[in-house]
Design a protein around this motif. Structure first.
Motif, PDB file in Angstrom:
ATOM      1  N   TYR A 160      56.722  49.403  48.126  1.00  0.00           N
ATOM      2  CA  TYR A 160      55.900  48.315  47.606  1.00  0.00           C
ATOM      3  C   TYR A 160      56.811  47.194  47.144  1.00  0.00           C
ATOM      4  O   TYR A 160      58.029  47.359  47.043  1.00  0.00           O
ATOM      5  CB  TYR A 160      54.960  48.800  46.496  1.00  0.00           C
ATOM      6  N   TYR A 161      56.209  46.041  46.902  1.00  0.00           N
ATOM      7  CA  TYR A 161      56.982  44.840  46.640  1.00  0.00           C
ATOM      8  C   TYR A 161      56.839  44.390  45.191  1.00  0.00           C
ATOM      9  O   TYR A 161      55.883  44.774  44.525  1.00  0.00           O
ATOM     10  CB  TYR A 161      56.508  43.727  47.580  1.00  0.00           C
ATOM     11  N   PRO A 162      57.766  43.558  44.731  1.00  0.00           N
ATOM     12  CA  PRO A 162      57.632  43.021  43.373  1.00  0.00           C
ATOM     13  C   PRO A 162      56.264  42.371  43.161  1.00  0.00           C
ATOM     14  O   PRO A 162      55.691  42.469  42.075  1.00  0.00           O
ATOM     15  CB  PRO A 162      58.739  41.962  43.300  1.00  0.00           C
ATOM     16  N   SER A 163      55.736  41.728  44.227  1.00  0.00           N
ATOM     17  CA  SER A 163      54.441  41.068  44.060  1.00  0.00           C
ATOM     18  C   SER A 163      53.333  42.092  43.770  1.00  0.00           C
ATOM     19  O   SER A 163      52.375  41.798  43.060  1.00  0.00           O
ATOM     20  CB  SER A 163      54.100  40.255  45.303  1.00  0.00           C
ATOM     21  N   ASP A 164      53.479  43.282  44.321  1.00  0.00           N
ATOM     22  CA  ASP A 164      52.490  44.328  44.043  1.00  0.00           C
ATOM     23  C   ASP A 164      52.573  44.781  42.585  1.00  0.00           C
ATOM     24  O   ASP A 164      51.552  45.062  41.948  1.00  0.00           O
ATOM     25  CB  ASP A 164      52.707  45.538  44.964  1.00  0.00           C
TER      26      ASP A 164
END
Ligand code: SF4
Lengths: 331, 205
Positions: free
Chosen positions: B100-104
């Protein structure tokens, strides 16, 4: 550079079969031969299509029209011979910010955009002539320079008119024996080639209209063509740069390769029914045909290139780009 | 019962999904917000159908809308796990890469903050569930997370139609961006190079 995925090539659907019906079947648009026994004539995923052009006696099922509205699909009605009758335009949300920017364009900003379009058109006119081996087009070059110095729209229209006259005077030389432009006449088309040109301009105008609608620009508010009730001035403006290099080139190709002959016309200079079908399928093929984009260096279809121009136009209107960059070909 | 938000309030609160969008690329968020140009990300379409299969299980609360005017935040939490009086929001992601990404994380933090405001007690953990690996990752929500969310909300509030955010500093994001056809980053860099100055696209041409 890499081209982004092709989404637009199948965006426009032409339906000419008399007595057919356009229906929905799951996520697909299906053209059904209800009168005859050929069954399914065509089928496309609904998300890919944004415009359907129907000619003459073609019906839409009620569920289809509801879907068209929901998916923002425009329906254009033509007579069997290609005369425009009207459109169904879905109630898709008009984007206030874009419209506001378009309506707020200053005269100067409009003139700048229009100048870019007309100088692009003249550039493309020269390129088409030179591709066909017609030389001695310096006058056009000068007129192109003059567009850049235009101080008013009238001034620009004058230059455009002069360039068009010069250009059409030489276009005859691009045609195979037995065909001639004489003078470019408008309604009613006086000869076969004018009839083909007029038809092609109508179809191109519809391509451009579809592109503008897709990006929520108001096609009826122009930057150069005078606004007249019911006239899609902005579509006519954006069409200018495509006229020589796409429209006229298409018509010369049709006659030079013998796809359309004099026998294909009726006495009133319009195409016979079967020739009209041929014309349409050639036109759609031509829109889907790919070329190497002169600045972006990837291959795009003509249809997609036209839609990109609508995006670029919108970007200059919304102030995201400083200038309008017409699609021009130097060679 | 809370009264429905007024026109003014509705426009002032920020939707949680906007946090994620903004972190991915402010420019894409701008397009979505002002131009309605975003396309439909595959993830969303796919996610939607999967969500339907997972709703209505015991111990879960699904599809609950929250609004916290004091945070200027609102949004729908698709899934909340409730166990022994502890509520934990779950954010489900498709993510082919299995990460998963920082934005998630930012988005998940937004959900935790909304839940906190509604429950009036701290929510310090959230889950990110990845379909591709069928794994659930617990994320500790720190003050730094919360600060980031507040900062993004402020930046979103300060956005205006008259100033478009620059192209992303990471052109790789463009590859997967649903607004790419409309944004035309490479084309912009080619046509008006000064518009790409200082962005990740400057070096691409
Ligand atoms: S294409 Fe790139 S710069 Fe443009 S919105 Fe998407 S991620 Fe941002």
């Amino acid at each position: 550079m890499k081209a982004s995925e092709g989404m637009y090539d199948e965006a426009v659907l032409f339906v000419t079969r008399q007595g057919s019906q356009v229906q929905v079947d799951g996520g697909r648009i299906v053209v059904w031969d209800v009168d005859g026994d050929e069954g399914r004539l065509a089928s496309r995923p609904i998300e890919k299509v944004d415009t359907i052009n129907v000619f003459g006696g073609v019906n839409f099922s009620t569920p289809f029209v509801a879907k068209a509205n929901e998916h923002g699909i425009v329906l254009n009605y033509f007579t069997q011979h290609g005369k425009y009758r009207g459109s169904f335009v879905p109630e898709k949300n008009t984007i206030a910010e874009v419209r506001r920017a378009q309506y707020a364009l200053s005269d100067d900003a409009e003139l700048e955009i229009a100048k870019a379009m007309i100088s692009g058109k003249i550039r493309n006119a020269r390129t088409l002539l030179s591709r066909k081996g017609v030389h001695g087009t310096e006058v056009l070059k000068d007129l192109g320079v003059r567009t850049e110095k235009a101080t008013s729209k009238d001034d620009l229209r004058g230059t455009e008119g002069e360039a068009a006259e010069r250009y059409f005077a030489r276009l005859d030389e691009t045609l195979t024996d037995g065909w001639t432009f004489e003078t470019r006449s408008k309604r009613p088309p006086e000869d076969h080639i004018n009839s083909l040109l007029s038809l092609t301009y109508v179809f191109m105008k519809n391509e451009v209209l579809a592109a503008l609608r897709q990006y929520n620009l108001d096609p009826f508010l122009g930057v150069l063509h005078a606004d007249r009730h019911g006239r899609p001035s902005l579509a006519l403006d954006l069409q200018e740069e495509f006229r020589p290099i796409f429209c006229d080139a298409f018509v010369t190709r049709l006659v030079n390769r013998g796809a359309i002959t004099h026998d294909d016309f009726r006495t009133d200079n319009r195409l016979r029914d079967d020739a009209f079908d041929t014309y349409l399928s050639k036109f759609d093929d031509y829109m889907q045909e790919e070329f190497t984009h002169p600045y972006f260096e990837y291959t795009v279809s003509r249809r997609k290139a036209i839609r990109q121009q609508a995006i670029l136009l919108r970007k200059v209107i919304t102030d995201e780009l400083d200038d309008y960059h017409p699609l021009t070909f130097d060679r | 019962m809370k009264s429905p938000p007024t026109v003014g309030q509705r426009d002032k609160v920020v939707h949680v999904s906007a946090l994620n969008e903004y972190v991915y690329c402010p420019r894409r968020f701008y397009y979505q917000r002002y131009h309605d140009e975003i396309g439909t990300p595959y993830e969303l379409v796919d996610g939607r159908s999967k969500h339907q299969n997972q709703s209505n299980r015991g111990g879960w609360i699904t599809e609950r809308y929250f609004r916290a005017d004091e945070l200027k935040l609102h949004g729908k939490i698709d899934l909340i796990e409730s166990e022994g009086g502890v509520f934990t929001p779950v954010e489900r992601k498709r993510s082919e890469s299995g990460q998963y990404y920082p934005s998630d994380e930012v988005q998940l933090t937004g959900y935790c903050m909304l839940l906190e405001a509604a429950l009036n007690e701290p929510v310090n953990v959230g889950y990110i569930y990845l379909y591709s690996t069928d794994e659930r990752h617990a994320v500790r929500i720190t003050d730094r997370h919360r600060r980031t969310v507040r900062e993004i909300i402020t930046r979103i509030e300060e956005m205006s139609v008259g100033s478009i955010p620059p192209l992303t500093d990471n052109p790789e994001k463009c590859e997967a961006c649903s607004a790419r056809e409309y944004c035309m980053p490479a084309e912009t860099a080619r046509l008006e190079p000064e518009k790409a100055a200082g962005t990740g696209w400057e070096d691409e041409i």
